[in-house]
Design a protein around this motif. Structure first.
Motif, PDB file in Angstrom:
ATOM      1  N   GLY A   1      -5.515  10.995  -0.085  1.00 41.20           N
ATOM      2  CA  GLY A   1      -4.942  10.738   1.226  1.00 41.20           C
ATOM      3  C   GLY A   1      -5.224   9.347   1.758  1.00 41.20           C
ATOM      4  N   GLN A   2      -5.928   8.522   1.008  1.00 43.35           N
ATOM      5  CA  GLN A   2      -6.281   7.172   1.456  1.00 43.35           C
ATOM      6  C   GLN A   2      -5.307   6.150   0.877  1.00 43.35           C
ATOM      7  OE1 GLN A   2     -10.156   5.624   0.168  1.00 43.35           O
ATOM      8  NE2 GLN A   2     -10.501   4.913   2.252  1.00 43.35           N
ATOM      9  N   ARG A   3      -4.859   5.239   1.715  1.00 48.83           N
ATOM     10  CA  ARG A   3      -3.927   4.200   1.306  1.00 48.83           C
ATOM     11  C   ARG A   3      -4.713   2.977   0.851  1.00 48.83           C
ATOM     12  NH1 ARG A   3      -2.325   0.085   4.582  1.00 48.83           N
ATOM     13  NH2 ARG A   3      -0.456  -1.103   3.984  1.00 48.83           N
ATOM     14  N   ALA A   4      -4.475   2.547  -0.380  1.00 49.93           N
ATOM     15  CA  ALA A   4      -5.166   1.381  -0.934  1.00 49.93           C
ATOM     16  C   ALA A   4      -4.155   0.273  -1.189  1.00 49.93           C
ATOM     17  CB  ALA A   4      -5.866   1.751  -2.237  1.00 49.93           C
ATOM     18  N   THR A   5      -4.561  -0.958  -0.948  1.00 50.00           N
ATOM     19  CA  THR A   5      -3.692  -2.106  -1.157  1.00 50.00           C
ATOM     20  C   THR A   5      -4.390  -3.120  -2.059  1.00 50.00           C
ATOM     21  OG1 THR A   5      -4.531  -3.210   0.832  1.00 50.00           O
ATOM     22  CG2 THR A   5      -2.583  -1.813   1.091  1.00 50.00           C
ATOM     23  N   ALA A   6      -3.602  -4.044  -2.588  1.00 50.76           N
ATOM     24  CA  ALA A   6      -4.173  -5.097  -3.429  1.00 50.76           C
ATOM     25  C   ALA A   6      -3.163  -6.234  -3.550  1.00 50.76           C
ATOM     26  CB  ALA A   6      -4.525  -4.561  -4.809  1.00 50.76           C
ATOM     27  N   ASP A   7      -3.679  -7.452  -3.540  1.00 57.14           N
ATOM     28  CA  ASP A   7      -2.872  -8.637  -3.826  1.00 57.14           C
ATOM     29  C   ASP A   7      -3.155  -9.030  -5.266  1.00 57.14           C
ATOM     30  OD1 ASP A   7      -1.795  -8.828  -1.250  1.00 57.14           O
ATOM     31  OD2 ASP A   7      -3.565  -9.894  -0.519  1.00 57.14           O
ATOM     32  N   ALA A   8      -2.097  -9.282  -6.027  1.00 55.51           N
ATOM     33  CA  ALA A   8      -2.266  -9.566  -7.448  1.00 55.51           C
ATOM     34  C   ALA A   8      -1.173 -10.512  -7.915  1.00 55.51           C
ATOM     35  CB  ALA A   8      -2.240  -8.266  -8.248  1.00 55.51           C
ATOM     36  N   SER A   9      -1.147 -10.725  -9.209  1.00 65.41           N
ATOM     37  CA  SER A   9      -0.132 -11.566  -9.837  1.00 65.41           C
ATOM     38  C   SER A   9       0.673 -10.724 -10.815  1.00 65.41           C
ATOM     39  CB  SER A   9      -0.784 -12.741 -10.577  1.00 65.41           C
ATOM     40  OG  SER A   9      -1.532 -13.547  -9.690  1.00 65.41           O
ATOM     41  N   ALA A  10       1.951 -10.997 -10.899  1.00 63.26           N
ATOM     42  CA  ALA A  10       2.797 -10.280 -11.848  1.00 63.26           C
ATOM     43  C   ALA A  10       2.255 -10.469 -13.263  1.00 63.26           C
ATOM     44  CB  ALA A  10       4.232 -10.781 -11.753  1.00 63.26           C
ATOM     45  N   GLY A  11       2.084  -9.374 -13.966  1.00 61.16           N
ATOM     46  CA  GLY A  11       1.497  -9.411 -15.299  1.00 61.16           C
ATOM     47  C   GLY A  11       0.102  -8.840 -15.333  1.00 61.16           C
ATOM     48  N   ASP A  12      -0.548  -8.681 -14.161  1.00 68.28           N
ATOM     49  CA  ASP A  12      -1.881  -8.087 -14.107  1.00 68.28           C
ATOM     50  C   ASP A  12      -1.798  -6.573 -14.319  1.00 68.28           C
ATOM     51  OD1 ASP A  12      -2.938 -10.548 -13.577  1.00 68.28           O
ATOM     52  OD2 ASP A  12      -3.202 -10.217 -11.424  1.00 68.28           O
ATOM     53  N   TYR A  13      -2.890  -6.005 -14.814  1.00 68.43           N
ATOM     54  CA  TYR A  13      -3.054  -4.556 -14.865  1.00 68.43           C
ATOM     55  C   TYR A  13      -3.946  -4.164 -13.699  1.00 68.43           C
ATOM     56  CZ  TYR A  13      -1.001  -4.202 -19.533  1.00 68.43           C
ATOM     57  OH  TYR A  13      -0.130  -4.230 -20.603  1.00 68.43           O
ATOM     58  N   LEU A  14      -3.470  -3.269 -12.836  1.00 70.03           N
ATOM     59  CA  LEU A  14      -4.201  -2.862 -11.644  1.00 70.03           C
ATOM     60  C   LEU A  14      -4.644  -1.407 -11.796  1.00 70.03           C
ATOM     61  CD1 LEU A  14      -1.780  -4.398  -8.981  1.00 70.03           C
ATOM     62  CD2 LEU A  14      -3.720  -5.491 -10.144  1.00 70.03           C
ATOM     63  N   TYR A  15      -5.928  -1.142 -11.496  1.00 69.51           N
ATOM     64  CA  TYR A  15      -6.505   0.184 -11.706  1.00 69.51           C
ATOM     65  C   TYR A  15      -7.161   0.702 -10.427  1.00 69.51           C
ATOM     66  CZ  TYR A  15      -6.078  -0.382 -16.797  1.00 69.51           C
ATOM     67  OH  TYR A  15      -5.603  -0.551 -18.073  1.00 69.51           O
ATOM     68  N   TRP A  16      -6.925   1.989 -10.143  1.00 65.74           N
ATOM     69  CA  TRP A  16      -7.628   2.726  -9.098  1.00 65.74           C
ATOM     70  C   TRP A  16      -8.069   4.071  -9.686  1.00 65.74           C
ATOM     71  CZ3 TRP A  16      -3.121   0.056  -8.371  1.00 65.74           C
ATOM     72  CH2 TRP A  16      -3.098  -0.934  -7.386  1.00 65.74           C
ATOM     73  N   SER A  17      -9.024   4.736  -9.037  1.00 64.37           N
ATOM     74  CA  SER A  17      -9.455   6.066  -9.477  1.00 64.37           C
ATOM     75  C   SER A  17      -9.627   6.975  -8.270  1.00 64.37           C
ATOM     76  CB  SER A  17     -10.760   5.989 -10.276  1.00 64.37           C
ATOM     77  OG  SER A  17     -11.826   5.521  -9.461  1.00 64.37           O
TER      78      SER A  17
END
Length: 267
Positions: A52-68
């Protein structure tokens, strides 16, 4: 009159039992808890989020982004992701994948897991609805089990000109309680939480060497149930009550007035 009483009691019992079964099990994030504003770059560094928690992130196209996030037995997790793209870009294909605590990729029951954003599109939305988490499974099966789940968000086959362009990502994980219909016999001795047997968070804080790592330290709001409780217990109890009421009602209908056959009233 007796039949009406029996029927009313049965309907009341059914209503009380069905109420909890329809509830959504996604907890509300604790008040004041900051929403994560970054993402990990691997399974080991995945950013932990609550259901239920909203997470955000600034990144670059081509990155692999991970949450758990944690998911317990009887829950059906849903992961939603939104990628905000720059004003100018070529056609891009984005994909969200979900892995369990053993890093096995879990199939989506339904949802737009992969989508292509046409050139100039401002954003793309993805979704993945997993199968219901089981309390226990055969070792050879790929069923989702209680424990940590990893979300990976990335772009596929990016054009060279788009590599490194700034993007914004938003991820949210929810879960619906599927009730006793999804319950199975048996349970895991421990949830599939990588690193839980290696070191605790406090041990890691006390370790000055920096070599220890806690791969996951999150759990559901009410702790891990491992499938010991489900609303099947409630329905079993209600079934017993209804059987008793049916017996009483049947007796009331068939016992008659108690006079022997052939004896007129008043005799």
């Amino acid at each position: 009159m007796r039949i009406a009483t029996v029927t009313g009691a049965a309907l009341l019992a059914l209503g009380l039992a069905a109420g909890p079964a329809a509830a959504d099990s996604s907890p509300s994030p604790a008040a004041g808890s900051p929403a994560p504003s970054s993402a990990g770059t691997s399974f080991r560094t995945a950013t932990e989020i609550e259901q239920g928690q909203r997470a955000t992130a600034d990144a670059s196209a081509g990155d692999y982004l991970y949450w758990s996030f944690p998911a317990d037995a009887g829950q059906r997790p849903t992961v939603r992701a939104t990628v905000k793209l720059p004003d100018t870009h070529a056609s891009q294909t984005w994909q969200v994948d979900v892995y369990d605590g053993l890093r096995r990729r879990q199939a989506c029951q339904y949802g737009a897991q992969t989508r292509t954003a046409a050139a100039g599109t401002s954003s793309v939305e993805l979704a993945c609805v997993l199968r219901t988490v089981r309390a226990w499974s055969e070792p050879w099966a790929n069923d989702p089990l209680p424990g940590t789940y990893y979300v990976r968000l990335t772009a596929l086959d990016l054009p060279a000109a788009d590599l490194g362009l700034p993007v914004g990502a938003e991820v949210r994980a929810d879960a619906k309680d599927m009730g006793g219909a999804a319950a199975v016999d048996g349970s895991l001795s421990e949830p599939l939480v990588p690193g839980i047997a290696v070191t605790s968070r406090q041990d890691a804080a006390d370790d000055d060497s920096g070599d220890s790592a806690v791969l996951s330290a999150i759990e559901p709001e009410d702790g891990w149930s491992s499938g010991w409780w489900s609303d099947r217990w409630v329905w079993t109890g209600i079934g017993g009550v209804l059987a008793a009421l049916a017996g009483i009602g049947g007796y009331a209908l068939t016992r008659g007035s108690g006079r022997p056959r052939g004896v007129p009233p008043g005799a």
